[in-house]
Design an enzyme around this catalytic site. Structure first.
Site, mmCIF file in Angstrom:
data_model
loop_
_atom_site.group_PDB
_atom_site.id
_atom_site.type_symbol
_atom_site.label_atom_id
_atom_site.label_comp_id
_atom_site.label_asym_id
_atom_site.label_seq_id
_atom_site.Cartn_x
_atom_site.Cartn_y
_atom_site.Cartn_z
ATOM 1 N N ASP A 8 0.907 -1.145 0.025
ATOM 2 C CA ASP A 8 0.075 -0.180 0.016
ATOM 3 C C ASP A 8 0.813 1.483 0.000
ATOM 4 O O ASP A 8 0.848 2.037 0.813
ATOM 5 C CB ASP A 8 -1.117 0.122 1.136
ATOM 6 C CG ASP A 8 -0.091 0.193 2.634
ATOM 7 O OD1 ASP A 8 -0.771 0.569 3.617
ATOM 8 O OD2 ASP A 8 0.987 -0.599 2.603
ATOM 9 N N ASP A 13 6.896 1.250 1.869
ATOM 10 C CA ASP A 13 6.335 0.288 0.988
ATOM 11 C C ASP A 13 7.384 0.466 -0.435
ATOM 12 O O ASP A 13 7.725 -0.259 -0.970
ATOM 13 C CB ASP A 13 5.064 0.402 0.405
ATOM 14 C CG ASP A 13 3.946 0.042 1.563
ATOM 15 O OD1 ASP A 13 3.803 1.048 2.378
ATOM 16 O OD2 ASP A 13 3.512 -1.080 1.583
ATOM 17 N N ASN A 35 -2.483 2.855 3.552
ATOM 18 C CA ASN A 35 -1.994 4.216 3.776
ATOM 19 C C ASN A 35 -2.905 5.286 3.036
ATOM 20 O O ASN A 35 -2.681 6.358 3.299
ATOM 21 C CB ASN A 35 -0.416 4.288 3.162
ATOM 22 C CG ASN A 35 0.391 3.455 4.161
ATOM 23 O OD1 ASN A 35 0.247 3.536 5.408
ATOM 24 N ND2 ASN A 35 1.320 2.862 3.520
ATOM 25 N N THR A 118 2.758 -5.726 2.664
ATOM 26 C CA THR A 118 3.298 -4.883 3.415
ATOM 27 C C THR A 118 2.268 -3.721 3.913
ATOM 28 O O THR A 118 2.620 -2.684 3.993
ATOM 29 C CB THR A 118 4.467 -4.205 2.781
ATOM 30 O OG1 THR A 118 4.169 -3.653 1.894
ATOM 31 C CG2 THR A 118 5.704 -5.109 2.551
ATOM 32 N N PHE A 158 -0.761 -0.571 12.603
ATOM 33 C CA PHE A 158 -1.792 0.016 11.523
ATOM 34 C C PHE A 158 -2.173 -0.957 10.516
ATOM 35 O O PHE A 158 -3.458 -1.013 9.968
ATOM 36 C CB PHE A 158 -1.104 1.102 10.795
ATOM 37 C CG PHE A 158 -1.924 1.811 9.660
ATOM 38 C CD1 PHE A 158 -1.581 1.206 8.216
ATOM 39 C CD2 PHE A 158 -2.945 2.476 9.917
ATOM 40 C CE1 PHE A 158 -2.518 1.661 7.219
ATOM 41 C CE2 PHE A 158 -3.687 3.210 8.978
ATOM 42 C CZ PHE A 158 -3.546 2.772 7.630
ATOM 43 N N ASN A 159 -1.405 -2.066 9.976
ATOM 44 C CA ASN A 159 -1.754 -2.919 8.990
ATOM 45 C C ASN A 159 -2.756 -4.146 9.548
ATOM 46 O O ASN A 159 -3.666 -4.317 8.863
ATOM 47 C CB ASN A 159 -0.665 -3.749 8.470
ATOM 48 C CG ASN A 159 0.330 -2.926 7.494
ATOM 49 O OD1 ASN A 159 -0.036 -1.765 6.938
ATOM 50 N ND2 ASN A 159 1.648 -3.050 7.642
ATOM 51 N N HIS A 233 9.585 0.068 8.169
ATOM 52 C CA HIS A 233 9.042 -0.880 8.584
ATOM 53 C C HIS A 233 8.982 -2.052 7.330
ATOM 54 O O HIS A 233 9.467 -3.165 7.713
ATOM 55 C CB HIS A 233 7.647 -0.733 8.611
ATOM 56 C CG HIS A 233 7.231 0.474 9.525
ATOM 57 N ND1 HIS A 233 7.278 0.308 10.930
ATOM 58 C CD2 HIS A 233 6.892 1.742 9.496
ATOM 59 C CE1 HIS A 233 7.056 1.502 11.605
ATOM 60 N NE2 HIS A 233 6.681 2.155 10.783
ATOM 61 N N ASP A 234 8.459 -1.772 6.134
ATOM 62 C CA ASP A 234 8.010 -2.655 4.978
ATOM 63 C C ASP A 234 9.239 -3.402 4.503
ATOM 64 O O ASP A 234 9.285 -4.650 4.145
ATOM 65 C CB ASP A 234 7.381 -2.018 4.112
ATOM 66 C CG ASP A 234 5.902 -1.655 4.613
ATOM 67 O OD1 ASP A 234 5.548 -0.495 3.866
ATOM 68 O OD2 ASP A 234 5.251 -2.197 5.668
HETATM 69 O O1 RIB Z 1 2.507 0.332 10.640
HETATM 70 C C1 RIB Z 1 3.271 0.390 9.811
HETATM 71 C C2 RIB Z 1 2.761 -0.124 8.342
HETATM 72 O O2 RIB Z 1 1.760 0.676 8.143
HETATM 73 C C3 RIB Z 1 3.811 -0.009 7.153
HETATM 74 O O3 RIB Z 1 3.368 -1.074 6.219
HETATM 75 C C4 RIB Z 1 3.390 1.343 6.508
HETATM 76 O O4 RIB Z 1 3.495 1.371 5.431
HETATM 77 C C5 RIB Z 1 2.073 1.479 7.019
HETATM 78 O O5 RIB Z 1 1.137 0.866 5.998
HETATM 79 CA CA CA Z 2 2.703 -0.579 4.135
#
Ligand code: RIB
Ligand code: CA
Length: 307
Positions: A8, A13, A35, A118, A158-159, A233-234
């Site tokens: 996303d 990403d 996102n 991701t 979040f994901n 993160h991703d």
């Molecule tokens: O919490 C981090 C995640 O949420 C990552 O994948 C970032 O791109 C957002 O999507």
């Molecule tokens: Ca992401």
């Protein structure tokens, strides 16, 4: 290492796509709302694939979670989903709008690939529900998501929080899972020094990516009391497969909370030492060699074609 990257974009990403393009055999990219709305995450994926010089198939997927109401993260990624740089318009359209069947067909004709989500897990959950045989045909699922604490709430990342029902289905699927949770991804932040490494890595793409990281880090630092930059993160979900030597890990049982008033979207990791604990279903990544990982990211940027 054959993979399908489900994403996303999203600043981090974008870096996951760049690293995957260099170090993995990417059979396809699929997009999901998260996102930003699906139209924007798909446009951003098209842009980044151009920057990588990649012509792999790109299919858009779910525009909303299985059950939850769609919520995006402009407060972190900006209105475009990838604010912070003047980026070229995409050179090509997506190849399709049915990510789920692209995933199913590609897995069935390429046994042993890894799914690398991701973003929210909606596409992955729908693919596994539509084709349960996928669990035995994939090598596994390397997820950025969850963790021992949250970011969207005190407990939910979040994901996972975006689509807890999808995440629960994936963790309960029986597939081999590697999890890059926040307790890991917060170890690799885009510090000012690292942003300059990115800027200098490529004549044209470097400054664009540095601009993205400056925006992403500015937003993160404005929302936190002690962050040196935005976590990438991703990228961890890709590096977990292409460079496993960067990590330490533990085998744990993980389940996703659906109903809790304060814990909906939490990845409940069973860290107990009791012998009666539930059998592990997830490799939980615990530490990363962040400097070595960032050097690999810079290498991947260097590999982008000159524009
Ligand atoms: O919490 C981090 C995640 O949420 C990552 O994948 C970032 O791109 C957002 O999507
Ligand atoms: Ca992401």
């Amino acid at each position: 290492m054959q993979i399908i990257l489900d994403c996303d974009p999203g600043h981090d990403d974008a870096f996951a796509l760049i690293v995957a393009s260099k170090f993995a055999d990417v059979l396809g990219v699929t997009t999901v709302a998260g996102n930003a709305p699906l139209s924007l995450t798909t446009k951003n994926a098209r842009i980044v694939l151009d920057l990588c010089g990649s012509s792999v198939p790109l299919h858009s997927g779910a525009s909303r979670p299985l059950v939850a109401q769609p919520i995006h993260a402009a407060y972190v990624h900006g209105e475009s989903g990838m604010d912070g740089a003047k980026l070229p318009e995409p050179s090509r359209p997506a190849d399709g709008t049915d990510a789920v069947h692209f995933i199913i067909d590609t897995v069935r004709s390429n046994k042993g690939l890894w799914l690398v989500p991701t973003g929210p897990l909606t596409n992955i959950a729908l693919a596994l529900r539509t084709a349960p045989d996928l669990v035995d045909k994939i090598a596994g699922i390397s997820i950025m998501g969850g963790g021992r604490f949250g970011n969207r709430t005190a407990t939910a990342e979040f994901n996972i929080w975006c689509d807890p029902e999808a995440a629960a289905a994936v963790f309960d699927s029986g597939a081999k899972i590697i999890m890059s949770g926040l307790h890991l991804t917060h170890q690799i932040m885009a510090t000012p020094k690292r942003i300059e490494m990115v800027r200098g890595a490529h004549k044209t793409v470097g400054p664009m990516l540095a601009g993205l990281l400056e925006f992403f880090s500015k937003m993160y630092k404005s929302l936190h009391d002690d962050f040196a930059g935005a976590p990438l993160h991703d990228v961890c979900a890709v590096l977990a497969l292409t460079h496993p030597e960067l990590f330490t890990a533990s085998e744990k049982h993980v389940v996703v909370e659906i109903d809790g008033a304060h814990t909906r979207g939490m990845t409940v990791i069973d860290d107990r030492h009791v012998l009666s604990r539930t059998k592990a279903n997830t490799r939980v990544l615990e530490t990363i060699d962040a400097d070595a990982a960032f050097a690999i990211i810079v290498d991947a940027i260097r590999a982008c074609p000159q524009r």
